[in-house]
Design an enzyme around this catalytic site. Sequence first.
Site, PDB file in Angstrom:
ATOM      1  CB  SER A 109      -8.176  -2.581  11.355  1.00  0.00           C
ATOM      2  OG  SER A 109      -8.433  -3.256  10.140  1.00  0.00           O
ATOM      3  CE  LYS A 110     -11.658   4.269  10.659  1.00  0.00           C
ATOM      4  NZ  LYS A 110     -10.489   4.907  11.253  1.00  0.00           N
ATOM      5  NE  ARG A 111      -7.438  -5.108   7.119  1.00  0.00           N
ATOM      6  CZ  ARG A 111      -7.294  -6.208   7.824  1.00  0.00           C
ATOM      7  NH1 ARG A 111      -7.782  -7.347   7.410  1.00  0.00           N
ATOM      8  NH2 ARG A 111      -6.632  -6.175   8.974  1.00  0.00           N
TER       9      ARG A 111
END
Length: 494
Positions: A255-257
Site C-alpha cells: 500500500s501507500k505506506r
Amino acid sequence: MEPTVRVRFAPSPTGHLHIGGARTAIYNWAFARRHGGSFILRIDDTDAERSTDENTGAILRSLRWLGLDWDEGPEAGGPHGPYFQTQRSEAYAAALEVLKANGHAYPCFCSTEDLERKREAAKVAGGFSGYDRTCRALAADEAARRITAGEPHVWRVAVPDGRDDVVAVDAIRGEVRWPASAMDDFILVRTDGTPTYMFATVVDDSDMGITHIIRGDDHLSNTPRQIIVYEALEVPVPVFAHMSLIFGADGKRLSKRHGATSVEAYRDEGYLPDALLNYLALLGWSIDGETTLFDRDTLVARFDLARVSSAPAVWDPEKLAWMNGAYIRSLSPAAFAEVAGPWISAAGLTADVDTLARIAPLVVERVTRMAELPAVVRPLLVGSAELAFDERGAAWLAEHEWADEVLTAALDATRDVEPFTHDAIEAAYRGLPEPLGRKPKEVFQTIRVAMTGTTVSPPLFESVAILGRDEAVARLEMALARGFAVIDSGGDAR
Ligand code: GLU
C-alpha cells in the site's frame, strides 16, 4: 485443437494503474504473446461513483508506457466490443434472457428489510446465512404476474440442488474446492436492472471468448460463484490462474505506506519502462530461479503459468532501483540521449543529443533513476555564469592556501593544451602536481571544484573536454576571482 488463447485485463477505473494491476496485465500480456493469442483490455467501470475517465486515461497511458499493447479494447476496437462494462447492458440483458429461458435464474421479490431480518435470525440460529430461497418456490405464473404488476425484484441464480463441490483446477494453485452447500442463490441483476460484478464479469468473459482468467488471488473467493454462473449460462468455464498478491517487507499487503504504488509515480521518478516490466515480471514468476535481467522478447518466449509461484511476492524497492540502474547503464549513448532529453528540458537545461550521448558514459554509473540526472549533469550543461558552488566546493577553495596557485597553473595548461581532447587534457593536467609540489589528488580536486562547483562530479578529464576550452577557462577564472554564488546544499553530504 486447443482454442486460441484469449486473455483479458479488466481494471476498474477507480484509481490509477497500481503496480499489482500492472503485474496482472504483464502476465496476461506475456501469456497471450507467448501463445500467439489475443490480449483484451476491458474497463470494468460499473462503479459509477468511483470510476472516472481520468483514471481510464491514466490506465491506458500506463499500459502503453509499459509497452503492453492490447489487441482488443478501448481505442483498439475489436469484434467483441464495446469494451466498457457500462456500455454493455444489452449483453447482460441477453444473458438474463438465456437464464430465464433455461430456468437457472429466478426473480426475487423479498424486500431488503425481510432479507435483513432473516439474516439476523439465521445468525442467531447459526448455520447457513445465505438467502433462504423463498422466491425460488414461487410458481412461474405467480412470479410473472408480480413482475407485470411492476413489483420491484432482483434476479438470483438458482444454484442446482444437490450439486457437488465446486472445483477449479487453478493453473497456479492446483485444485481448489468449495462445498456447494455454502453456495448462496446470489444476485445477478439488481432491482434497477444493473448487473452485479459476479454476473457482468462472467457474461463479458464468456461473450469475449476468454480462455484463461489470470488475476490476483483476491478474486479467488469469487471464483466458485463465477463458475456457478458459467454453468447456469451453459457456457465453457475458462481456466483460472490466481497469483499471489504483492506484500511489503513487513508482510502487509502493498500500500501507500510502502512507497509509490502507481505506475505513473515510478515513471515520474525516472524508472525505465523496461526495468519496471522486468522487475514486475519477476514478482512471482521466474525463468529459472536465477536469471534476473531479461528483455521483453525473452519474457514472452519463456513465460509459463506453471512457473508462477503461489507464494506471496515481496516488494523490494532496492532491487527495483538496482535493476533500473542496470538498465540505465545498458543503454547505448544514443538511447541514453533519447531517454535523457525530456528530463534535461524539464529541469530547464538544454543539451543537444550529441552532447547527451557524449555525457552518457560519464554519468550512467551515477544515477539509478532518471530524476537524479539533472543534478548530476547540471554543471556540465550550464554556462559559467549560472554555475553555483555548493558549500563543500567553496570551502575547498577557502581552506587550501595553495588553491590559487593550482588554479593559475591549470588556467595556463587549459589555455595551451592542443588539441582540446580528453587525452591531451589528461596529459596536461597530470603534469601539474610535480612542479607545484602538490599531490595529484589535491590538484585534481581543486580543478574539479572550479569546473563543477562541487567536490563530487563525473570524471574530470572527460568533463573538461565536454565543457570546451572557453568554458573551462571561464570557470577557472571565476574560481580564481571567487566570482561564484554559493548555494546552501542543506548539509547534503555529497
Ligand atoms: N474489475 C476487477 C478488478 O478490478 C477485475 C475482475 C476480474 O479480474 O475478474 O479487480
